[in-house]
Design a protein around this motif. Structure first.
Motif, short mmCIF file in Angstrom:
data_model
loop_
_atom_site.label_atom_id
_atom_site.label_comp_id
_atom_site.label_asym_id
_atom_site.label_seq_id
_atom_site.Cartn_x
_atom_site.Cartn_y
_atom_site.Cartn_z
N CYS A 52 -25.17 -7.93 53.11
CA CYS A 52 -25.51 -7.63 51.72
C CYS A 52 -24.92 -8.73 50.85
O CYS A 52 -23.80 -9.19 51.08
CB CYS A 52 -24.92 -6.27 51.36
SG CYS A 52 -25.31 -5.72 49.70
N THR A 54 -24.19 -8.45 47.64
CA THR A 54 -23.34 -7.93 46.57
C THR A 54 -22.08 -7.23 47.07
O THR A 54 -21.15 -7.00 46.31
CB THR A 54 -24.13 -6.95 45.67
OG1 THR A 54 -24.74 -5.97 46.49
CG2 THR A 54 -25.20 -7.70 44.88
N CYS A 55 -22.02 -6.90 48.33
CA CYS A 55 -20.81 -6.29 48.89
C CYS A 55 -20.64 -6.74 50.33
O CYS A 55 -21.40 -7.57 50.82
CB CYS A 55 -20.86 -4.76 48.78
SG CYS A 55 -22.05 -4.01 49.89
N HIS A 57 -21.12 -5.14 53.01
CA HIS A 57 -22.00 -4.43 53.92
C HIS A 57 -22.63 -5.38 54.94
O HIS A 57 -23.22 -6.38 54.56
CB HIS A 57 -23.15 -3.87 53.08
CG HIS A 57 -23.38 -2.41 53.27
ND1 HIS A 57 -23.75 -1.59 52.24
CD2 HIS A 57 -23.32 -1.64 54.38
CE1 HIS A 57 -23.89 -0.36 52.70
NE2 HIS A 57 -23.63 -0.36 53.97
ZN LIG Z 1 -24.16 -3.73 49.74
#
Ligand SMILES: [Zn+2]
Length: 85
Positions: A52, A54-55, A57
């Protein structure tokens, strides 16, 4: 995951999310595009790790082409854990 069509469909979706920069490809046994373009599977066992943007993940997607399917999504890093690297 029951058929190569389903798998290709999923790869297409992953490619779209990469193009939209929702996810980025961290590692893979072959380019995602190759799965869509080549007539033969690029390998008996194909693995891709998607992260991911944005994070932290992370997902791993693997498929055993030799046995015809058996693909699985698996979360390898949850957003709550600290960022690796
Ligand atoms: Zn994420």
């Amino acid at each position: 995951m029951n058929s190569p069509y389903e798998y290709r469909d999923l790869i297409r979706q992953i490619l779209e999310t990469v193009e939209q920069r929702t996810f980025h490809l961290l590692s893979g046994t072959c380019p995602l595009e190759e799965i869509l373009t080549s007539k033969q599977w690029p390998g008996d066992y194909i693995v891709h790790v998607i992260g991911c943007t944005t994070c932290s993940h992370r997902f791993q997607f693997s498929v055993e082409t030799y046995h015809g399917g058996g693909g699985a999504w698996e979360v390898i890093t949850s957003p709550s854990s600290s960022k690796a690297q």
